[in-house]
Design an enzyme around this catalytic site. Structure first.
Site, PDB file in Angstrom:
ATOM      1  N   CYS A   1       0.624   0.221   4.796  1.00 56.98           N
ATOM      2  CA  CYS A   1       1.382   0.820   3.689  1.00 56.98           C
ATOM      3  C   CYS A   1       1.224   2.340   3.737  1.00 56.98           C
ATOM      4  O   CYS A   1       0.204   2.862   4.178  1.00 56.98           O
ATOM      5  CB  CYS A   1       0.880   0.277   2.356  1.00 56.98           C
ATOM      6  SG  CYS A   1       1.827   0.897   0.935  1.00 56.98           S
TER       7      CYS A   1
ATOM      8  N   ASP B   1       0.709   4.169   1.312  1.00 56.61           N
ATOM      9  CA  ASP B   1      -0.214   4.557   0.238  1.00 56.61           C
ATOM     10  C   ASP B   1      -1.294   5.520   0.751  1.00 56.61           C
ATOM     11  O   ASP B   1      -1.973   5.234   1.745  1.00 56.61           O
ATOM     12  CB  ASP B   1      -0.868   3.286  -0.338  1.00 56.61           C
ATOM     13  CG  ASP B   1      -1.567   3.557  -1.658  1.00 56.61           C
ATOM     14  OD1 ASP B   1      -2.462   4.435  -1.689  1.00 56.61           O
ATOM     15  OD2 ASP B   1      -1.231   2.904  -2.656  1.00 56.61           O
TER      16      ASP B   1
ATOM     17  N   ARG C   1      -4.093   6.110  -0.164  1.00 55.36           N
ATOM     18  CA  ARG C   1      -5.482   5.628  -0.249  1.00 55.36           C
ATOM     19  C   ARG C   1      -5.862   4.701   0.892  1.00 55.36           C
ATOM     20  O   ARG C   1      -6.982   4.194   0.929  1.00 55.36           O
ATOM     21  CB  ARG C   1      -5.688   4.926  -1.594  1.00 55.36           C
ATOM     22  CG  ARG C   1      -5.488   5.853  -2.788  1.00 55.36           C
ATOM     23  CD  ARG C   1      -5.318   5.080  -4.070  1.00 55.36           C
ATOM     24  NE  ARG C   1      -4.085   4.280  -4.077  1.00 55.36           N
ATOM     25  CZ  ARG C   1      -3.677   3.540  -5.103  1.00 55.36           C
ATOM     26  NH1 ARG C   1      -4.411   3.469  -6.191  1.00 55.36           N
ATOM     27  NH2 ARG C   1      -2.549   2.859  -5.038  1.00 55.36           N
TER      28      ARG C   1
ATOM     29  N   HIS D   1      -2.573  -3.953   1.151  1.00 58.08           N
ATOM     30  CA  HIS D   1      -3.695  -3.629   0.253  1.00 58.08           C
ATOM     31  C   HIS D   1      -3.416  -4.187  -1.131  1.00 58.08           C
ATOM     32  O   HIS D   1      -2.261  -4.298  -1.547  1.00 58.08           O
ATOM     33  CB  HIS D   1      -3.930  -2.114   0.211  1.00 58.08           C
ATOM     34  CG  HIS D   1      -2.808  -1.334  -0.412  1.00 58.08           C
ATOM     35  ND1 HIS D   1      -2.832  -0.876  -1.708  1.00 58.08           N
ATOM     36  CD2 HIS D   1      -1.598  -0.953   0.083  1.00 58.08           C
ATOM     37  CE1 HIS D   1      -1.705  -0.239  -1.972  1.00 58.08           C
ATOM     38  NE2 HIS D   1      -0.938  -0.267  -0.907  1.00 58.08           N
TER      39      HIS D   1
ATOM     40  N   CYS E   1      -0.820  -2.899  -4.474  1.00 58.20           N
ATOM     41  CA  CYS E   1       0.243  -2.141  -3.798  1.00 58.20           C
ATOM     42  C   CYS E   1       1.422  -1.892  -4.756  1.00 58.20           C
ATOM     43  O   CYS E   1       1.986  -2.828  -5.311  1.00 58.20           O
ATOM     44  CB  CYS E   1       0.721  -2.906  -2.566  1.00 58.20           C
ATOM     45  SG  CYS E   1       2.011  -2.040  -1.646  1.00 58.20           S
TER      46      CYS E   1
END
Ligand code: CO
Length: 201
Positions: free
Chosen positions: A42, A44, A46, A98, A101
């Site tokens: 992803c 993302d 993080r 994750h 999400c």
């Protein structure tokens, strides 16, 4: 105007620290890359592939998009896969989603978010397919379960591409791994056994 001087300074410090331990590091890396892993994850912020797996530059080929989607109609992911499999000859493809999400959550929610809804259409279908199981869970747990189901579905998409089917048919050794990362723990959990060949083998 903010010229992002702090990022450029970080970069200079980082390059200097690498050279301190290995003066030839960038020279060696500039000539060729031999990553063993393709990471599909992803976008993302993080979930940075290299950092959470402790891999250095040159060790992992990375493709990231919202909700780690592998769509058979997406030239972007297919181009990455083809290069990784046919040219770099990676030994492992890791699909890593994750928990928590935002993309999966948007696919789970029953209202419009704009263009992104089109990107997430496959996950919305997955949500409908598993409605019964998901309805029995509290909303947060349901989103997390859908995050897991999404990883498994995208791994199946990887397996079904002509790129991987052809690679396996010519005897190339590539394993597919379905992983999920916990934002609150920093830990990766495998969701299913790795796949080393066509399902009927
Ligand atoms: Co995400």
């Amino acid at each position: 105007m903010d010229t992002l001087k702090h990022l450029l300074k970080n970069n200079q410090d980082w390059a200097a620290s690498i050279l301190e331990s290995d003066p030839e590091f960038f020279h060696k890396l500039a000539n060729q890359q031999h990553p063993e892993y393709l990471w599909i994850g992803c976008s993302d912020s993080r979930v940075p592939a290299n950092q959470i797996t402790g891999l250095a530059p040159g060790e992992v080929f990375v493709h990231r998009n919202v909700a780690n989607v592998v769509a058979e109609t997406d030239f972007n992911v297919l181009a990455v896969m083809q290069y990784a499999v046919d040219v770099l000859k990676v030994r492992h493809i890791i699909i890593c989603g994750h928990y928590g999400c935002g993309g999966v959550k948007a696919a789970y929610e029953n209202f419009r978010h704009g263009m992104i809804d089109n990107w997430l259409a496959g996950i919305r279908s997955l949500n409908r397919e598993h409605r019964e199981e998901l309805a029995a869970l509290a909303p947060e747990a349901a989103v997390n379960r859908l995050c897991e189901l999404n990883v498994l579905a995208q791994a199946t998409h990887v397996v079904n591409t002509s790129i991987l089917q052809d690679a396996w048919a010519r005897g190339q050794k590539i394993a597919i791994h379905s992983w999920i990362y916990g934002l609150t723990s920093g830990l990766i959990t495998p969701l299913a056994p790795s796949m080393h060949g066509p399902p009927n083998e």
